[in-house]
Scaffold this motif. Structure first.
Motif, PDB file in Angstrom:
ATOM      1  N   TYR A 147      -8.597  10.544   9.909  1.00  0.00           N
ATOM      2  CA  TYR A 147      -7.407   9.845  10.394  1.00  0.00           C
ATOM      3  C   TYR A 147      -6.581   9.229   9.271  1.00  0.00           C
ATOM      4  CZ  TYR A 147      -9.684  10.466  14.879  1.00  0.00           C
ATOM      5  OH  TYR A 147     -10.275  11.023  15.979  1.00  0.00           O
ATOM      6  N   VAL A 148      -7.016   9.407   8.032  1.00  0.00           N
ATOM      7  CA  VAL A 148      -6.256   8.879   6.894  1.00  0.00           C
ATOM      8  C   VAL A 148      -5.771  10.034   6.030  1.00  0.00           C
ATOM      9  CG1 VAL A 148      -6.268   7.323   4.924  1.00  0.00           C
ATOM     10  CG2 VAL A 148      -7.673   6.792   6.931  1.00  0.00           C
ATOM     11  N   ASN A 149      -6.715  10.818   5.523  1.00  0.00           N
ATOM     12  CA  ASN A 149      -6.403  12.012   4.720  1.00  0.00           C
ATOM     13  C   ASN A 149      -5.436  11.682   3.594  1.00  0.00           C
ATOM     14  OD1 ASN A 149      -6.522  14.723   3.993  1.00  0.00           O
ATOM     15  ND2 ASN A 149      -4.776  15.272   5.276  1.00  0.00           N
ATOM     16  N   ALA A 150      -5.779  10.655   2.831  1.00  0.00           N
ATOM     17  CA  ALA A 150      -4.878  10.221   1.749  1.00  0.00           C
ATOM     18  C   ALA A 150      -5.664   9.427   0.720  1.00  0.00           C
ATOM     19  CB  ALA A 150      -3.744   9.363   2.310  1.00  0.00           C
ATOM     20  N   ILE A 151      -5.043   9.260  -0.439  1.00  0.00           N
ATOM     21  CA  ILE A 151      -5.532   8.317  -1.442  1.00  0.00           C
ATOM     22  C   ILE A 151      -4.765   7.015  -1.227  1.00  0.00           C
ATOM     23  CG2 ILE A 151      -5.581   7.777  -3.905  1.00  0.00           C
ATOM     24  CD1 ILE A 151      -5.978  10.745  -4.430  1.00  0.00           C
ATOM     25  N   VAL A 152      -5.502   5.923  -1.035  1.00  0.00           N
ATOM     26  CA  VAL A 152      -4.882   4.635  -0.728  1.00  0.00           C
ATOM     27  C   VAL A 152      -4.746   3.831  -2.013  1.00  0.00           C
ATOM     28  CG1 VAL A 152      -5.024   2.526   0.641  1.00  0.00           C
ATOM     29  CG2 VAL A 152      -5.920   4.682   1.568  1.00  0.00           C
ATOM     30  N   CYS A 153      -3.503   3.528  -2.375  1.00  0.00           N
ATOM     31  CA  CYS A 153      -3.211   2.708  -3.566  1.00  0.00           C
ATOM     32  C   CYS A 153      -2.690   1.362  -3.094  1.00  0.00           C
ATOM     33  CB  CYS A 153      -2.176   3.385  -4.451  1.00  0.00           C
ATOM     34  SG  CYS A 153      -2.729   4.950  -5.169  1.00  0.00           S
ATOM     35  N   LYS A 190       0.842  -1.199   0.000  1.00  0.00           N
ATOM     36  CA  LYS A 190       0.000   0.000   0.000  1.00  0.00           C
ATOM     37  C   LYS A 190       0.873   1.244   0.000  1.00  0.00           C
ATOM     38  CE  LYS A 190      -3.905  -2.029   2.550  1.00  0.00           C
ATOM     39  NZ  LYS A 190      -4.821  -2.117   1.420  1.00  0.00           N
ATOM     40  N   PHE A 191       0.480   2.199  -0.832  1.00  0.00           N
ATOM     41  CA  PHE A 191       1.001   3.558  -0.789  1.00  0.00           C
ATOM     42  C   PHE A 191      -0.136   4.464  -0.317  1.00  0.00           C
ATOM     43  CE2 PHE A 191       4.232   2.666  -4.321  1.00  0.00           C
ATOM     44  CZ  PHE A 191       5.319   2.748  -3.461  1.00  0.00           C
ATOM     45  N   LEU A 192       0.151   5.384   0.595  1.00  0.00           N
ATOM     46  CA  LEU A 192      -0.774   6.475   0.890  1.00  0.00           C
ATOM     47  C   LEU A 192      -0.241   7.710   0.179  1.00  0.00           C
ATOM     48  CD1 LEU A 192      -1.708   6.119   4.673  1.00  0.00           C
ATOM     49  CD2 LEU A 192      -2.616   4.920   2.677  1.00  0.00           C
ATOM     50  N   LEU A 193      -1.090   8.339  -0.618  1.00  0.00           N
ATOM     51  CA  LEU A 193      -0.684   9.511  -1.401  1.00  0.00           C
ATOM     52  C   LEU A 193      -1.415  10.750  -0.903  1.00  0.00           C
ATOM     53  CD1 LEU A 193      -0.962   8.018  -5.021  1.00  0.00           C
ATOM     54  CD2 LEU A 193       0.957   7.840  -3.425  1.00  0.00           C
ATOM     55  N   ASP A 194      -0.712  11.862  -0.878  1.00  0.00           N
ATOM     56  CA  ASP A 194      -1.402  13.120  -0.570  1.00  0.00           C
ATOM     57  C   ASP A 194      -2.118  13.624  -1.814  1.00  0.00           C
ATOM     58  OD1 ASP A 194       0.497  14.321  -2.218  1.00  0.00           O
ATOM     59  OD2 ASP A 194       1.646  15.193  -0.577  1.00  0.00           O
ATOM     60  N   ASP A 195      -2.724  14.782  -1.707  1.00  0.00           N
ATOM     61  CA  ASP A 195      -3.528  15.317  -2.804  1.00  0.00           C
ATOM     62  C   ASP A 195      -2.694  15.587  -4.055  1.00  0.00           C
ATOM     63  OD1 ASP A 195      -6.067  16.270  -3.809  1.00  0.00           O
ATOM     64  OD2 ASP A 195      -5.215  18.282  -3.708  1.00  0.00           O
TER      65      ASP A 195
END
Length: 388
Positions: free
Chosen positions: A239-245, A152-157
Motif C-alpha cells: 500500500y506504499v510502494n515507495a521510498i519515504v523521505c 515527507k516525500f514518497l519517491l518511486d524506484d
C-alpha cells in the motif's frame, strides 16, 4: 466476524405480505432481531431522525418513491447504516446501481431465503464496521500527516516524487502539484547529491537500514536550507510502494551550532592564552579537570600530568585542611567566590605564592571550582627586602 447480541432492523416495505415474510425469516435466527417497519419513504426518514438501527432493508417500490431515488434519500439520511436493497427480477440493474451509490448488497425478492437474508445482513454489518474502521484510520492518517511539522516525500524506484505532505509547502514553498513528478535531484543541493544517492543505494540493498543525513534542500523563493533527512525503503509494502523521505528544517539549529562553536573557539583561545594560571577542579574529589597553558608553564607539569593529579598535590601538607574548608564552602554555595594568597608547590617542590580568585561554576554538568591565579612570589620577596 463481529456478531451483535441484538440487531435493530428498519424494514422499509409497503407490502404487508413481503414484510411478514421478512419477519418470519428473521424470527428463527440467533442473534435476535428487533424489527421496525416503515411503509413509505417519508415515514422511514421520520423514523431515522430519532432512532438508531444496525441495518436498513429497502424495497425499491414504495408508494411515495421508487428506484434509485429511494436509495439516494436513505443513504443521505443514514450514510453510516448498512443498506440492503430488495429488487424484483426485472429490477436487478437497479440493484447493481444501488451498490454504486453506497448500498452494501441487493437481494432479489423471489430468491430470498431465511439463511440468505440473515447471512447478507450479518455480512453487511461486518463490512460496514470494517469500512468505518478504515475510514477512521485514514482520517487519523490525514490529520497526523496534515499537522505534522515533518515533511515527507514518497519517491518511486527512479527517485521521482509521487506524493508529498502539506509540510513540504511550509518548508520549501513548493506546492504538492509542483513537487509531484520532480526528481529528488531538483530539491537537493548538487554537492549533497552523492551522499543522498549513496544512502538511497544502501536502503535499496538493505531495507532494514534507516540512514539519517543532513542535506541542503531547495526553497522556491530563496536559496537552500539545511534539513535533517531520514530515508526508509517501503518499496515492497503493497500500500506504499515507495521510498519515504522525511525531512525537517534544521537551519536554525545549524546557525546556533555555528555560533556556539565560534563562541567555544573564542573561549578556548582566551582560556589557553590567558597570562594568568587557570585551573578547573572538582570540589568533591579535588581532581583537576582542566588547566591552561600558563598553568603548565608555571608549575612545570605537562597538561597530561596535570589532569592525573588533584589540587591537593599542589599544596604543602600543612595547608591541605585549608583547601578542604574552601572546597566545602564551594559545595554549599553556588555563588561561592573567594580571593586569597595561597602557598603552592611546583613540580620540583619549589614554593610559590599565588594570589587566587576562586569561583563556583558548572563544568561538564558538574559543580566545579574555577581558580584564576597570579604568581606573586617575586613581589612578596621584593616587599620583604624593602622592609629591611
Amino acid at each position: 466476524m463481529t456478531v451483535l447480541k441484538e440487531i435493530r432492523v428498519l424494514v422499509i416495505e409497503d407490502n404487508a405480505g413481503d414484510f411478514f415474510l421478512v419477519q418470519e425469516y428473521l424470527s428463527v435466527s440467533t442473534p435476535r432481531f428487533t424489527i421496525t417497519r416503515a411503509s413509505a419513504l417519508k415515514e422511514a426518514l421520520r423514523i431515522l431522525e430519532g432512532n438508531l438501527f444496525d441495518v436498513i432493508l429497502l424495497d425499491l417500490s414504495l408508494p411515495d418513491s421508487s428506484g434509485l431515488r429511494s436509495v439516494t434519500a436513505i443513504i443521505g439520511a443514514a450514510s453510516s447504516i448498512p443498506l440492503l436493497v430488495f429488487t424484483g427480477f426485472n429490477e436487478e440493474q437497479y440493484g447493481m446501481d444501488s451498490l454504486k451509490l453506497g448500498a452494501q448488497d441487493y437481494l432479489v425478492k423471489d430468491e430470498i431465503s431465511s439463511s440468505l437474508l440473515i447471512k447478507s445482513i450479518l455480512y453487511s454489518i461486518e463490512r460496514s464496521q470494517v469500512r468505518r474502521q478504515i475510514f477512521r484510520q485514514e482520517r487519523l492518517f490525514r490529520i497526523i500527516t496534515e499537522n505534522s511539522i515533518d515533511a515527507k516525500f514518497l519517491l518511486d524506484d527512479q527517485g521521482e516524487v509521487t506524493f508529498c505532505t502539506p509540510s513540504v509547502l511550509a518548508i520549501t514553498g513548493y506546492t504538492s502539484n509542483e513537487c509531484i513528478g520532480q526528481h529528488q535531484s531538483f530539491f537537493i543541493h548538487p554537492d549533497d547529491m552523492p551522499l543522498f544517492l549513496t544512502c538511497i543505494d544502501m536502503v535499496k540493498q538493505d531495507p532494514k537500514h534507516y540512514p539519517v543525513l543532513e542535506v541542503r534542500i531547495r526553497q522556491k523563493d530563496s536559496d537552500y536550507i539545511w534539513c535533517r533527512k531520514t530515508i526508509v525503503n517501503l518499496l515492497q509494502e503493497e500500500y506504499v510502494n515507495a521510498i519515504v523521505c522525511t525531512f525537517w528544517d534544521i537551519s536554525g539549529e545549524k546557525e546556533s551550532k555555528e555560533i556556539l562553536e565560534a563562541s567555544e573557539e573564542r573561549y578556548r583561545y582566551l582560556f589557553n592564552n590567558n597570562p594568568a594560571v587557570i585551573v578547573i577542579w572538582d570540589p568533591q574529589s579535588f581532581e583537576i579537570a582542566q588547566v591552561n597553558l600558563a598553568a603548565v608553564q608555571q608549575y612545570g607539569y605537562s597538561r597530561t600530568e596535570f589532569l592525573s593529579k588533584s589540587v591537593l598535590d599542589l599544596r604543602a601538607p600543612e595547608d591541605i585542611p585549608l583547601i578542604k574548608e574552601l572546597s566545602a564552602a564551594a559545595l554549599q554555595d553556588d555563588q561561592f567566590k573567594k580571593t586569597a594568597v595561597w602557598r603552592h608547590l611546583d613540580k620540583h617542590g619549589q614554593e610559590m605564592f599565588m594570589q587566587i580568585s576562586s569561583h563556583s561554576i558548572v563544568y561538564n554538568k558538574k559543580r566545579s571550582v574555577l581558580s584564576i591565579a597570579i604568581n606573586i612570589t617575586e613581589k612578596l620577596m621584593l616587599e620583604k627586602k624593602l622592609e629591611l
